[in-house]
Design a protein around this motif. Structure first.
Motif, PDB file in Angstrom:
ATOM      1  N   THR A   1       7.379  18.977  -9.637  1.00 62.65           N
ATOM      2  CA  THR A   1       6.793  17.726  -9.321  1.00 62.65           C
ATOM      3  C   THR A   1       6.596  17.587  -7.885  1.00 62.65           C
ATOM      4  OG1 THR A   1       8.612  16.420  -8.650  1.00 62.65           O
ATOM      5  CG2 THR A   1       7.885  16.177 -11.014  1.00 62.65           C
ATOM      6  N   HIS A   2       5.561  17.016  -7.242  1.00 63.44           N
ATOM      7  CA  HIS A   2       5.183  17.010  -5.828  1.00 63.44           C
ATOM      8  C   HIS A   2       6.280  16.134  -5.237  1.00 63.44           C
ATOM      9  CE1 HIS A   2       3.684  15.725  -1.983  1.00 63.44           C
ATOM     10  NE2 HIS A   2       3.270  16.972  -1.888  1.00 63.44           N
ATOM     11  N   SER A   3       6.402  14.555  -5.693  1.00 63.80           N
ATOM     12  CA  SER A   3       7.361  13.763  -5.011  1.00 63.80           C
ATOM     13  C   SER A   3       7.374  12.510  -5.815  1.00 63.80           C
ATOM     14  CB  SER A   3       6.790  13.180  -3.606  1.00 63.80           C
ATOM     15  OG  SER A   3       5.398  12.595  -3.843  1.00 63.80           O
ATOM     16  N   PRO A   4       8.421  11.869  -5.929  1.00 65.61           N
ATOM     17  CA  PRO A   4       8.721  10.660  -6.662  1.00 65.61           C
ATOM     18  C   PRO A   4       7.936   9.426  -6.283  1.00 65.61           C
ATOM     19  CG  PRO A   4      10.884  11.693  -6.225  1.00 65.61           C
ATOM     20  CD  PRO A   4       9.839  12.161  -5.269  1.00 65.61           C
ATOM     21  N   ALA A   5       7.979   8.478  -7.120  1.00 64.10           N
ATOM     22  CA  ALA A   5       7.140   7.353  -6.886  1.00 64.10           C
ATOM     23  C   ALA A   5       7.300   6.715  -5.639  1.00 64.10           C
ATOM     24  CB  ALA A   5       7.236   6.301  -7.989  1.00 64.10           C
ATOM     25  N   ALA A   6       6.362   6.748  -4.758  1.00 69.19           N
ATOM     26  CA  ALA A   6       6.652   6.146  -3.218  1.00 69.19           C
ATOM     27  C   ALA A   6       7.210   4.737  -3.167  1.00 69.19           C
ATOM     28  CB  ALA A   6       5.216   6.112  -2.642  1.00 69.19           C
ATOM     29  N   PRO A   7       6.717   3.896  -3.685  1.00 69.55           N
ATOM     30  CA  PRO A   7       7.463   2.325  -3.867  1.00 69.55           C
ATOM     31  C   PRO A   7       8.633   2.286  -4.482  1.00 69.55           C
ATOM     32  CG  PRO A   7       5.638   2.369  -5.606  1.00 69.55           C
ATOM     33  CD  PRO A   7       5.262   3.788  -4.906  1.00 69.55           C
TER      34      PRO A   7
ATOM     35  N   THR B   1      14.182  13.965  -5.316  1.00 70.18           N
ATOM     36  CA  THR B   1      13.729  14.671  -6.601  1.00 70.18           C
ATOM     37  C   THR B   1      13.512  13.521  -7.391  1.00 70.18           C
ATOM     38  OG1 THR B   1      16.123  14.657  -7.351  1.00 70.18           O
ATOM     39  CG2 THR B   1      15.229  16.714  -6.274  1.00 70.18           C
ATOM     40  N   VAL B   2      12.650  14.058  -8.564  1.00 70.05           N
ATOM     41  CA  VAL B   2      12.593  12.955  -9.721  1.00 70.05           C
ATOM     42  C   VAL B   2      13.620  12.941 -10.645  1.00 70.05           C
ATOM     43  CG1 VAL B   2      10.812  12.411 -11.745  1.00 70.05           C
ATOM     44  CG2 VAL B   2      10.065  13.638  -9.513  1.00 70.05           C
ATOM     45  N   GLY B   3      14.606  11.971 -10.279  1.00 69.61           N
ATOM     46  CA  GLY B   3      15.950  12.022 -11.007  1.00 69.61           C
ATOM     47  C   GLY B   3      17.080  13.045 -10.661  1.00 69.61           C
ATOM     48  N   ALA B   4      18.124  12.938 -11.248  1.00 72.26           N
ATOM     49  CA  ALA B   4      19.217  13.909 -10.725  1.00 72.26           C
ATOM     50  C   ALA B   4      18.944  15.356 -11.761  1.00 72.26           C
ATOM     51  CB  ALA B   4      20.341  13.463 -11.192  1.00 72.26           C
TER      52      ALA B   4
ATOM     53  N   GLY C   1       0.861  -1.187   0.021  1.00 73.04           N
ATOM     54  CA  GLY C   1       0.152   0.094  -0.108  1.00 73.04           C
ATOM     55  C   GLY C   1       0.818   1.113  -0.103  1.00 73.04           C
ATOM     56  N   GLN C   2       2.111   1.177  -0.483  1.00 74.25           N
ATOM     57  CA  GLN C   2       2.954   2.379  -0.559  1.00 74.25           C
ATOM     58  C   GLN C   2       2.838   3.014  -1.677  1.00 74.25           C
ATOM     59  OE1 GLN C   2       6.966   2.317   1.574  1.00 74.25           O
ATOM     60  NE2 GLN C   2       6.502   0.231   2.203  1.00 74.25           N
ATOM     61  N   ASN C   3       1.789   3.681  -2.112  1.00 69.47           N
ATOM     62  CA  ASN C   3       1.373   4.216  -3.204  1.00 69.47           C
ATOM     63  C   ASN C   3       0.734   5.452  -3.640  1.00 69.47           C
ATOM     64  OD1 ASN C   3       1.810   1.372  -4.517  1.00 69.47           O
ATOM     65  ND2 ASN C   3       0.198   0.629  -3.584  1.00 69.47           N
ATOM     66  N   GLN C   4       0.790   6.214  -2.537  1.00 64.93           N
ATOM     67  CA  GLN C   4       0.284   7.630  -2.513  1.00 64.93           C
ATOM     68  C   GLN C   4       1.575   8.527  -2.383  1.00 64.93           C
ATOM     69  OE1 GLN C   4      -2.846   7.600  -3.389  1.00 64.93           O
ATOM     70  NE2 GLN C   4      -2.868   5.321  -2.871  1.00 64.93           N
ATOM     71  N   TYR C   5       1.191   9.523  -2.439  1.00 63.85           N
ATOM     72  CA  TYR C   5       2.333  10.793  -2.224  1.00 63.85           C
ATOM     73  C   TYR C   5       3.133  10.462  -0.923  1.00 63.85           C
ATOM     74  CZ  TYR C   5      -0.668  13.988  -5.198  1.00 63.85           C
ATOM     75  OH  TYR C   5      -1.439  14.272  -6.539  1.00 63.85           O
ATOM     76  N   THR C   6       4.289  10.653  -1.060  1.00 62.28           N
ATOM     77  CA  THR C   6       5.149  10.772   0.206  1.00 62.28           C
ATOM     78  C   THR C   6       5.323  12.575   0.414  1.00 62.28           C
ATOM     79  OG1 THR C   6       7.101  11.055  -1.000  1.00 62.28           O
ATOM     80  CG2 THR C   6       6.460   8.934  -0.542  1.00 62.28           C
ATOM     81  N   ALA C   7       5.938  12.916   1.556  1.00 66.46           N
ATOM     82  CA  ALA C   7       6.273  14.318   1.761  1.00 66.46           C
ATOM     83  C   ALA C   7       6.768  14.838   0.463  1.00 66.46           C
ATOM     84  CB  ALA C   7       6.929  14.482   2.948  1.00 66.46           C
ATOM     85  N   ALA C   8       6.458  16.140   0.242  1.00 67.36           N
ATOM     86  CA  ALA C   8       7.311  16.712  -1.165  1.00 67.36           C
ATOM     87  C   ALA C   8       8.687  16.591  -0.811  1.00 67.36           C
ATOM     88  CB  ALA C   8       6.906  18.104  -1.017  1.00 67.36           C
ATOM     89  N   VAL C   9       9.609  16.593   0.306  1.00 68.11           N
ATOM     90  CA  VAL C   9      10.855  16.424   0.356  1.00 68.11           C
ATOM     91  C   VAL C   9      11.425  15.111   0.324  1.00 68.11           C
ATOM     92  CG1 VAL C   9      11.189  18.383   1.777  1.00 68.11           C
ATOM     93  CG2 VAL C   9      10.960  16.182   2.949  1.00 68.11           C
ATOM     94  N   GLY C  10      10.332  14.007   0.090  1.00 65.46           N
ATOM     95  CA  GLY C  10      10.764  12.621  -0.056  1.00 65.46           C
ATOM     96  C   GLY C  10      10.348  11.901   1.316  1.00 65.46           C
ATOM     97  N   SER C  11      10.623  10.326   1.258  1.00 65.66           N
ATOM     98  CA  SER C  11      10.150   9.448   2.354  1.00 65.66           C
ATOM     99  C   SER C  11      11.139   9.720   3.262  1.00 65.66           C
ATOM    100  CB  SER C  11      10.088   8.201   1.842  1.00 65.66           C
ATOM    101  OG  SER C  11      11.264   7.785   1.815  1.00 65.66           O
TER     102      SER C  11
END
Length: 404
Positions: free
Chosen positions: A275-281, A96-99, A58-68
């Protein structure tokens, strides 16, 4: 085909990247793609299993904007080990979403219209694009063939009263070189002297073939600069890296930015609106990868060194001048002696000719340079030596058969 760094073609129209163009042409001709820098195998099995587990749990929703929190803690621990930096995961680490997003957010947070940004040339094409977005001026310092080392006087001359950022990629894409101690020391001095922000692109940090990674923020650890200069440099430095190369997960797009809280806060402000946050899983999986990085990282560097050597030996066997790589995924060689045989007059024309006549895709180094400076890199081609040995052997066989 794109002929140099920048957003527009000669007619003033927006253009696609050299990476997309070459990959599409390679696919159309069934060529082996040694142009774009992605591996043709996966990262650690346990990391892939962690991604599946995270999706299933179930780790499929937004994380914090700064990342998990878990991934930020893993990045902080990794950089403490490799750079000797103690980072607060809550205020000094941004996921971030990639470097690419990390570099974009970092640059846009410190650069204003009219500012100067110093880079080593050739450079990854994103750099010029983001500097253009900001309305700033690119100040390239050439790494001239065949040794691809900067001239100290040219490096000094690139700094002006308008210099606000310095963007350094080490180990270097596309040339495979690493900064020597003297250049690293001079860069540190110039950054501090001009009160610039240093942004280091360290995506190949675990792909250095001799010795440990030597981040510019760890110069004091190697006794290359004194403690006072090291502290002043650290407070002006953002480090950008990612899971893409180290963990063979270029499609996951998980990166990070670390540094002083004030600078990371600025990058975060920009990143939030990209972007808000990268893919949570995938954040959970990359955290697992960083938490269990050894001996994967050491084996990766040794393996890549062997693959790069295979390419170097083949190209030299064809009579080409080849620059000995010290890190990263890449080998560069001067293909000028083959122009007449392939009926081309420059390396922009050589790239499609190799795809069509040899069944191998390579990238011209001049496409990584500003339009005014591209000519000095003509003839030099980049080989992505990050593929499995069987792929590289077949690609080199095709080159020998077509060109030998």
């Amino acid at each position: 085909m794109a002929s140099g760094g920048g957003l527009l073609d000669d007619a003033g129209a927006f253009r696609s990247t050299i990476f997309d163009e070459t990959s599409a042409l390679a696919a159309a001709h069934g060529a082996i793609n040694l142009g774009q820098g992605f591996p043709d195998e996966d990262g650690p099995r346990f990391m892939l299993d962690e991604a599946v587990s995270a999706i299933g749990s179930g780790q499929n929703q937004y994380t914090a904007a700064v990342g998990s929190p878990r991934l930020r803690a893993a990045v902080a621990a990794q950089q403490l080990e490799t750079q000797g930096r103690e980072l607060d995961p809550d205020s000094q680490v941004l996921i971030t979403v990639g470097a690419a997003e990390g570099l974009t957010a970092s640059l846009l947070s410190v650069v204003s219209p009219g500012d100067d940004v110093v880079v080593l040339e050739p450079y990854y094409d994103l750099y010029a694009a983001v500097v253009s977005f900001a309305g700033a001026n690119l100040r390239p310092v050439p790494l001239r063939p065949p040794h691809f080392a900067p001239d100290p006087d040219e490096l000094r001359a690139a700094f002006t009263e308008r210099t606000t950022a310095v963007l350094i990629n080490d180990p270097h894409n596309p040339t495979g070189t690493v900064l020597d101690a003297g250049t690293a020391r001079l860069l540190a001095e110039l950054v501090v002297e001009h009160r610039a922000v240093l942004i280091t692109d360290e995506v190949y940090e675990h792909l250095r073939f001799k010795g440990d990674h030597a981040s510019l923020v760890a110069l004091n650890e190697r006794s290359l600069i004194d403690h006072d200069l090291a502290e002043r440099l650290d407070e002006r430095t953002l480090v950008v890296s990612s899971a893409s190369k180290t963990l063979r997960a270029t499609g996951w797009r998980i990166g990070w930015v670390t540094g002083p809280a004030e600078l990371v806060t600025g990058a975060r402000a920009i990143k939030t609106y990209l972007t808000h946050s990268p893919a949570a899983p995938l954040q959970a999986a990359v955290a697992a990868g960083l938490e269990n990085l050894h001996p994967w990282a050491e084996d990766l560097a040794a393996e890549q060194g062997e693959r790069s050597r295979l390419v170097v030996d083949t190209l030299r066997g064809l009579g080409l001048t080849v620059a000995d790589p010290s890190g990263s995924y890449y080998v560069v060689a001067d293909f000028t002696p083959l122009y007449e045989r392939l009926g081309v007059t420059d390396s922009i024309g050589l790239s499609p000719a190799l795809i069509e006549k040899a069944g191998v895709a390579l990238l011209p180094i001049r496409a990584f340079a500003s339009a005014g400076h591209a000519e000095q890199f003509d003839g030099w081609m980049r080989v992505a030596a990050c593929k499995q040995p069987a792929t590289l052997v077949e690609g080199m066989r095709r080159l020998r058969e077509a060109l030998g």
